[in-house]
Design a protein around this motif. Sequence first.
Motif, short mmCIF file in Angstrom:
data_model
loop_
_atom_site.label_atom_id
_atom_site.label_comp_id
_atom_site.label_asym_id
_atom_site.label_seq_id
_atom_site.Cartn_x
_atom_site.Cartn_y
_atom_site.Cartn_z
N ALA A 8 -3.66 -2.08 -11.45
CA ALA A 8 -3.14 -3.66 -11.34
C ALA A 8 -4.40 -4.13 -10.29
O ALA A 8 -3.99 -4.91 -9.54
CB ALA A 8 -1.67 -3.78 -11.04
N HIS A 9 -5.09 -3.45 -10.03
CA HIS A 9 -6.15 -3.59 -8.94
C HIS A 9 -6.57 -5.01 -8.99
O HIS A 9 -7.11 -5.37 -10.08
CB HIS A 9 -7.16 -2.81 -8.65
CG HIS A 9 -8.24 -3.15 -7.89
ND1 HIS A 9 -8.22 -3.11 -6.50
CD2 HIS A 9 -9.56 -3.51 -8.00
CE1 HIS A 9 -9.13 -3.48 -5.92
NE2 HIS A 9 -10.12 -3.89 -6.75
N THR A 10 -6.50 -5.89 -7.82
CA THR A 10 -7.02 -7.18 -8.12
C THR A 10 -8.34 -7.38 -6.76
O THR A 10 -7.83 -6.67 -5.88
CB THR A 10 -6.33 -8.32 -7.75
OG1 THR A 10 -5.57 -8.19 -6.62
CG2 THR A 10 -5.23 -8.31 -9.13
N SER A 68 -0.83 -7.34 -6.37
CA SER A 68 -0.53 -6.21 -7.40
C SER A 68 0.70 -6.43 -8.20
O SER A 68 1.70 -6.37 -7.61
CB SER A 68 -0.77 -4.89 -7.19
OG SER A 68 -2.36 -4.88 -6.72
N ASN A 117 -3.17 -7.87 -14.09
CA ASN A 117 -1.75 -7.64 -13.57
C ASN A 117 -0.65 -7.61 -14.60
O ASN A 117 -1.16 -8.10 -15.83
CB ASN A 117 -1.44 -8.99 -12.53
CG ASN A 117 -1.44 -8.57 -11.20
OD1 ASN A 117 -1.44 -7.22 -10.92
ND2 ASN A 117 -1.77 -9.39 -10.18
#
Lengths: 470, 470
Positions: free
Chosen positions: A42-44, A50, A93
Amino acid sequence: MVLSDVRAGARNEAGIAAVCGILKQSLGERFQTGASLRGQHAHTTTYIPSQLPDGVAFVESSEDVKAIVRTCAEHKVPVIPFGTGSSLEGQVNAPSGGISIDFSRMNRVLEVNAEDLDCRVEPGVTRDQLNTHLRDTGLFFPIDPGANASIGGMASTRASGTNAVRYGTMKDAVLSVTAVTANGEEIRTARRARKSSAGYDLTRLFVGAEGTLGVLTSVTLRLHGIPQKISGGVCAFPTIKAACDAVIMTIQMGIPVARIELLDDLQIRACNAYSGLAYQESPTLFLEFHGTEETVRLQAEQFGEIAAECGGGNFQWTANAEERSKLWKARHDAYWASRALAPGLNALSTDVCVPISRLADCVTETQEDIRKHGHLATIVGHAGDGNFHVLILFDDKDAKEVAGVEEFVGRLNARALSMDGTCTGEHGVGQGKMAFLELELDGAVDIMREIKRAVDPDDIFNPGKIFRLR
Amino acid sequence: MVLSDVRAGARNEAGIAAVCGILKQSLGERFQTGASLRGQHAHTTTYIPSQLPDGVAFVESSEDVKAIVRTCAEHKVPVIPFGTGSSLEGQVNAPSGGISIDFSRMNRVLEVNAEDLDCRVEPGVTRDQLNTHLRDTGLFFPIDPGANASIGGMASTRASGTNAVRYGTMKDAVLSVTAVTANGEEIRTARRARKSSAGYDLTRLFVGAEGTLGVLTSVTLRLHGIPQKISGGVCAFPTIKAACDAVIMTIQMGIPVARIELLDDLQIRACNAYSGLAYQESPTLFLEFHGTEETVRLQAEQFGEIAAECGGGNFQWTANAEERSKLWKARHDAYWASRALAPGLNALSTDVCVPISRLADCVTETQEDIRKHGHLATIVGHAGDGNFHVLILFDDKDAKEVAGVEEFVGRLNARALSMDGTCTGEHGVGQGKMAFLELELDGAVDIMREIKRAVDPDDIFNPGKIFRLR
């Protein structure tokens, strides 16, 4: 104006538990539920918070994807495709939880058809990997969004980058895709012919759909011959307006420039400081020409004349690879040089795109906005397309600063829309640009919703992205 | 294999009568129901039988279109957009009756943005009209399908033609459309920026939808600078294979050829006979280069070398407009020269498109098929795209000949599909290629159906085209 819409969706807890059990059984070690791995998925790359998926499935084939989609469809559980995680608007996400499908093991180049200038790859192939694979064929894949993104992710966000002005975007580069749709079957959107009038353009519908209509399982790409010669150059201008005038004349004259990048004065100053360079600290264009010895010379000479006419300084160019690299150093360093302006701060990269006749206005007004509100932000533009990025530095722990950045992004988008531009030239909508998409296309977004509901009636494919279904 | 699917659909007689009454009232002389006029609006350029609409509405504004769509939607009556009637696969037929919307009076060039190289036009503008309008701007609209078609029709069939190899197809030329959808509202699919990642690519969805998703009310087009210099040339080859090898090398080397057209030997013979010319009667390539004095010379010289390497004859080229016209005479005459081979017979023009590595095979096998079955047919190809047309001459009063032609077209399409090609490179599906579309894209056609049902639930927009809804 709200910058991003990251509201959590309803979670189907029973369905998620059932799916996790089934996938653990069927995939074994290829299905993981550890928090750290889920966090990576879910790395942004922005400060969008996240939202973790409930499990990560490492697929190795279309059959794997079909099986996962069928299971998730049966239990109405979200499916979020994951390439390298370099998207910028929260595309990976999982606001309603669900299963992240990781394509890093589905990274084979399936075929290269050199005579037809095309190839077919699995979604997990990265653009560097593809170009390394192609090296001996005399061909290359030109789209370059900066990051070493996966082809599946690039297709899904309709990526482009520095040389779109010559080679187009992923819309132009993708000939066809295969995708697993909501019934768990795989479709193919087009044959391998270079053009077709055979029905609705489903290829272009999946390109840019950000995984909301199905899961890509292969992408057929157009390739280009590696140019015999590449030349590059750099030219400073007194104002943004003068630089943009030179860009417009270059495009109007049909000079097939391969890259034409605009850096604003603060960006140049940052590069000088970061790498000990001595560029003139004013708006600057970086150019690249592709062709033969003769045509790259002709193009550079033509641009030199245009630059002079527009009040630009001396246009330095070279066809020597090493010298070209030196001339382009500031452009290559731009991102890290900007970050080095304030090492402790976070950074948000946002993009808009306007008709090129309005680029100077849009950039200049944005610079004034930055000054007026005391922000620290650099501007880099793919000027030939009217597309530019603002990298704004701020403290993401300071709620007031975050609010200020949100307001700035709101004004930036409103400004681009008022000039008949778009809220995103190449990053996509994700969670970050939903509100602006509604402002930009209004009733057309309802047609998108109708399509989404028809193709994915249970909203299992990357829910909560691009638009709210209402 | 059935060539075309022209089964009449169910007619909603009560609805049609009601709509005709309302439109007579609201449009006066701009709504016509005379048989002759209705016949012209179901005109097909092939032998596909005409299926007449019940009335023809001459629209003058988006408001007219909205009002008609609302009336037709309320009464569930078909709406068939009509440009110039030059489509080739029965696209303007009315198998369930309904209202033909004639765009000939909606033919204004709404704006030209020279700095941005774009313009916005009403759907009834023809390409000749547009280029006449643009003459003083230094810009032109390059897509050239042969006929002086309307821009709305060209967008709807995803048209292309001779210079698609350089300038792309309508998929590439259209920046945005406005369209009236089933609820009678007008949507706009994109802003005027040169690129965008803002949501689903509805522009590309409407391009090629053949009027089945809504009625276009304006089209925003990308334009190009008129080249400073145009050169043209012609070169005979011993075989189709040799000519196609030259095409492949030209494309691979990245020579930005503007047109590269292939005529087969019978076509050349027909042209010699028709215009008293003396071309060598063997497969021949016609080329055009766009650029500056220097670059068109470079391109022509490069192609000359390739042609020699592939066993071609002397490559004659010129940058003089009059001489170029002479060299290109056979290509310009191709259609009428073919018709003159058998003045009493009817003609069917059909197109397929294959990866260019398979073009020689596909053309050669098709020639053998023509010979074996005793047909009279010429071949002209947009060779740089792998797209070619067969013009087959036959007696449409002779049921056996018609059946023979249908079988030939069936084999032609099966051959193209077996080579990973498409059943139509540029004519569209209409009624003529429905069966082949199913063979070509299989399950993907079900996604098209889902989209159609979602966007046009009562199937009022050009029903009975592209696919059966089942």
